[in-house]
Design a protein around this motif. Structure first.
Motif, PDB file in Angstrom:
ATOM      1  N   ALA A 232       0.833  -1.207   0.000  1.00  0.00           N
ATOM      2  CA  ALA A 232       0.000   0.000   0.000  1.00  0.00           C
ATOM      3  C   ALA A 232       0.868   1.258   0.000  1.00  0.00           C
ATOM      4  CB  ALA A 232      -0.928  -0.013   1.212  1.00  0.00           C
ATOM      5  N   PHE A 233       1.874   1.273   0.875  1.00  0.00           N
ATOM      6  CA  PHE A 233       2.774   2.436   0.910  1.00  0.00           C
ATOM      7  C   PHE A 233       3.435   2.638  -0.448  1.00  0.00           C
ATOM      8  CE2 PHE A 233       3.363   2.399   5.734  1.00  0.00           C
ATOM      9  CZ  PHE A 233       2.753   3.624   5.901  1.00  0.00           C
ATOM     10  N   MET A 234       3.923   1.534  -1.029  1.00  0.00           N
ATOM     11  CA  MET A 234       4.625   1.661  -2.305  1.00  0.00           C
ATOM     12  C   MET A 234       3.675   2.127  -3.408  1.00  0.00           C
ATOM     13  SD  MET A 234       7.637  -1.170  -2.528  1.00  0.00           S
ATOM     14  CE  MET A 234       6.896  -2.679  -1.985  1.00  0.00           C
ATOM     15  N   ALA A 235       2.403   1.766  -3.277  1.00  0.00           N
ATOM     16  CA  ALA A 235       1.436   2.140  -4.322  1.00  0.00           C
ATOM     17  C   ALA A 235       1.104   3.625  -4.280  1.00  0.00           C
ATOM     18  CB  ALA A 235       0.158   1.310  -4.172  1.00  0.00           C
ATOM     19  N   ILE A 236       1.091   4.215  -3.095  1.00  0.00           N
ATOM     20  CA  ILE A 236       0.538   5.582  -2.990  1.00  0.00           C
ATOM     21  C   ILE A 236       1.529   6.639  -2.546  1.00  0.00           C
ATOM     22  CG2 ILE A 236      -1.835   4.798  -2.622  1.00  0.00           C
ATOM     23  CD1 ILE A 236      -1.485   5.081   0.321  1.00  0.00           C
ATOM     24  N   THR A 237       2.771   6.243  -2.275  1.00  0.00           N
ATOM     25  CA  THR A 237       3.745   7.260  -1.862  1.00  0.00           C
ATOM     26  C   THR A 237       5.011   7.159  -2.693  1.00  0.00           C
ATOM     27  OG1 THR A 237       4.878   5.851  -0.244  1.00  0.00           O
ATOM     28  CG2 THR A 237       2.959   7.064   0.546  1.00  0.00           C
ATOM     29  N   GLU A 238       5.773   8.250  -2.657  1.00  0.00           N
ATOM     30  CA  GLU A 238       7.117   8.240  -3.216  1.00  0.00           C
ATOM     31  C   GLU A 238       8.067   8.715  -2.126  1.00  0.00           C
ATOM     32  OE1 GLU A 238       7.736   9.804  -7.014  1.00  0.00           O
ATOM     33  OE2 GLU A 238       6.129   8.518  -7.791  1.00  0.00           O
ATOM     34  N   PRO A 239       9.329   8.331  -2.217  1.00  0.00           N
ATOM     35  CA  PRO A 239      10.277   8.779  -1.194  1.00  0.00           C
ATOM     36  C   PRO A 239      10.222  10.297  -1.056  1.00  0.00           C
ATOM     37  CG  PRO A 239      11.298   7.181  -2.629  1.00  0.00           C
ATOM     38  CD  PRO A 239       9.964   7.468  -3.224  1.00  0.00           C
ATOM     39  N   GLY A 240      10.276  10.788   0.170  1.00  0.00           N
ATOM     40  CA  GLY A 240      10.195  12.223   0.409  1.00  0.00           C
ATOM     41  C   GLY A 240       8.781  12.678   0.751  1.00  0.00           C
TER      42      GLY A 240
END
Lengths: 487, 487
Positions: A191-199
């Protein structure tokens, strides 16, 4: 025997008595009416009354004394005071804070330790023989011995069962809405990888499950910890203000029986929260891994229930209820389905089909519901026992969360107690728990701790709890002596 | 019966004959000496000679004709010409290129399809009955029915077996050097996350396994595809130049029996490569998933063998040899051990212990080696069959890799054939394979394809191969007709 409303008769009697205990009508030490009296009064069989008393006994509310009958052993005032809503600072923190406890999983594996640390059900509480049977059956029946890749989304049978179970909280998901993952943490990771980018910046409760801190940190996310009430969960007003002034990519909340603070977000707040999501178009990762472990009559609802725009990513697993080691969890990703499927394929391709099918068998035969009923009663009973123990053994000014489900309790000790040091001392007595500092990137909760009561409660556990209390008292005394000396 | 050097006598005879076939002394159609003659000549028993002939037959080199004896069916000239070393352009590409084939795993699942697409062993080639037995045994014996979390690094028994097997290529790893992962792709995923950050640049072969492209792309990495020879693998000089002028965070290479191009990097190049890593302090992710599937006498070595500074992250799994669906792979991360352990914990906690123990049982009883010997013979035989088929059915100017192991073949067709269109046409006949365009982010390999021969070779497969050849010829004819018309 069920009556017209579909409730078992014995439950009706048990509920009435439980209500009286909780309302303080029946108090600690009070003798209950004899079985014979109730048998006449309610016009039910002796065995029905007996069953009601057995049920209350299993919940640790009453206890029989030989030749004297049943007595109330639950003190409604034993519901200790709750900690206040948290007020986390927002200082810059070192990214290494997560590493403080990176060896956590290794250290607590020692044999003979009384383990209040792991948020896991003890093997003694799991239906291991039945699970093994289900596995053997699956292996005999599964195509090609399960050597093939499963589909990316996972077993359609299991997904349908998971979807059907959402009816318990009014959900109407279908198998098409669900993707099987390698446990709940893997669902959160996808889920995190799907909706966020580093930073990017995410918002979490405070205190927050350390696994979330470690994961978000590893993904290069900035973390805002928001004030959280031990009863109602995340402060919705604080969230509103944050969303107004900051660009937030995701919110993560354990809505029901929160880890570690024990809160359960009221339906009204869940509704408000989903409205906020829609207003700011921010997705919510709803970690509902403890939701099935309610002590009350009904399973609490979810934010997913109020979600019409697909912004809620509902995550859970069988790790807290059935078999942590099987690593079977799931995610209902709403509008992020395509992204989640891609990510799962890229990072691990598929989930093995044998465990999925074995759990499916377990569910479809009603064994899971049967097991959950038993497990909930045990946890509820343990919650009473741990509360009684804390009241008895811990310093008087101790504050505790009052769990209505799950098997975790959050404790705030006198500020003179550094729970990391308490942890070190307890370790010497082969006792383990989680110091509060694990649940934040800020410098706080140093006088807090999380205890798990997901075990078979026995004398050894009771003594270990007593020892923690003694050590805490000892540390307060030491601190006071030093104060006296330095004055 | 073994002779002094530990080689079976029948193998000695078989090897002599195989050498003569490969040297062209014995040619396609030649009759072999009768069993009786060899029996006298070599002074060995009739059954030893028979065994030698059976072995050569199993490798698809010779074949018996009723009442006529054995004949050579392998054409050494059938080793078709290899494609040239690739020369990939380095243009900016759309990040969406990866999505072109994102539905790959779903599409090829249709029933009745002749599947040249998946780089997986067909279930018919796997020891499924024995694996099931091993699973049943494990479930009976494993503590708590495997419901507990395993350690992060995984079963010490299995890791020891994996470490012991590195002796086959001169490795001297111990169980402490190995971490179990959810298949090889998960090992690659952890490795990338350990050593790169979004925006970093990595170097890969060209063509390159599409899973690597998708994964690296998802992690926000820039990808440089380097010239790669179908025989020797990545061009070391090109790599040296790249490292000199660009900041590179990681190199990923399938050193042995490359997917898709079939190359095997010579020891000398492996050594050079490791020196380069040390000079530029760049880690190598060595994907060695096909290494155990050699057709020759010995297992090829690895870059890990030459690695003294811990810069080589050696990855593999049991997915190509034993059970893709069990999702058991491993990584020997060298100096990145701590990071890998943390990442595994953060993203998925642990691997289930049942499959690990079942595979351990399979290994420790020697069943794995027995199975591998059989599997290698089948693949070697299939490689001869597919090469013969290509020579027979495909356009004359077809270039192919000449696999010395694994079960993949890389084919370069006449430039007039667009293999994506060829793929569409083949699909209509229930035939599936991978168009070359899947293996690059650049606009190239449009006339290439990858075929897997990891199946039970039968009439249906032979006919499907013939059909691909016919369709390719058809497309060339069509293109030529259009040329004629437009002149």
């Amino acid at each position: 025997m069920k009556n017209v409303n579909g409730t078992f008769l014995y439950m009706k009697i048990a509920n009435s008595i439980e209500r009286q205990i909780n309302d303080g009508v029946l108090r600690l030490g009070d003798k209950l009416p004899s079985i014979r009296v109730l048998h006449k009064e309610y016009g039910v069989s002796i065995s029905t009354v007996q069953e009601a008393y057995y049920y209350l006994e299993s919940k640790s509310l009453i206890s029989s004394r030989p030749k004297s009958g049943y007595f109330v052993i639950h003190d409604k005032n034993c519901i200790l005071r709750s900690p206040k809503t948290t007020n986390p600072p927002q200082e810059k923190v070192s990214k290494d804070a997560c590493d403080l406890f990176s060896n956590f999983y290794q250290n607590t594996r020692r044999h003979g330790v009384v383990n209040f640390a792991w948020a896991l059900p003890a093997p003694e509480l799991l239906p291991i023989a039945k699970l093994k049977k289900s596995l053997h059956e699956t292996i005999r029946e599964v195509a090609d011995g399960g050597t093939n890749y499963d589909t990316i989304e996972g077993s359609v049978d299991l997904r349908r069962q998971i979807a059907q179970r959402t009816l318990l909280w009014g959900g109407n998901l279908s198998e098409k809405d669900v993707v099987i993952t390698s446990g709940c943490i893997n669902a959160l990771s996808l889920a995190f990888m799907a909706i966020t980018e580093p930073g990017d910046t995410i918002v979490v409760e405070s205190p927050v499950y350390f696994g979330v801190l470690q994961l978000a940190n590893q993904l290069g996310l900035n973390i805002i910890e928001l004030p959280t009430c031990p009863i109602d969960g995340m402060d919705i007003d604080a969230l509103r203000t944050t969303l107004k002034y900051k660009k937030v990519s995701a919110i993560l909340i354990v809505t029901n029986f929160n880890n570690p603070i024990g809160s359960i977000m009221p339906d009204e707040n869940k509704k408000k929260l989903v409205k906020l999501l829609e207003q700011y178009q921010v997705p919510l990762i709803e970690d509902d891994i403890y939701g099935d472990l309610y002590f009350g009559k009904n399973r609490p609802s979810t934010c997913k229930y109020y979600d019409e725009s697909g912004l809620v990513i509902w995550c859970s697993s069988f790790s807290k209820t059935l078999a942590p080691g099987y690593r079977i969890g799931w995610v209902a990703p709403g509008r992020y389905m395509d992204k989640i499927l891609k990510l799962k394929r890229y990072h691990s391709i598929a989930t093995n089909s044998i465990f999925q099918n074995a759990i499916y068998n377990f569910l479809v035969n009603g064994r899971y519901d049967h097991h959950l009923r038993k497990l909930r009663t045990t946890y509820c009973s343990n919650s009473h026992k741990i509360l009684r123990g804390i009241k008895k053994y811990f310093p008087e000014d101790t504050l505790v969360s009052n769990p209505k489900g799950g098997f975790l309790i959050w404790i705030e000790l006198n500020e003179k107690v550094d729970t990391q040091k308490l942890h070190e001392r307890a370790n010497k007595y082969d006792i383990d728990f989680c110091p509060g500092r694990m649940f934040t990137l800020q410098n706080q909760y140093n006088n807090c701790l999380r205890l798990s009561f997901g075990m078979l409660w026995d004398e050894k556990v009771e003594r270990a709890l007593q020892k923690i209390g003694e050590l805490a008292n000892e540390m307060i005394n030491e601190a006071e002596e030093i104060e006296v000396l330095s004055n």
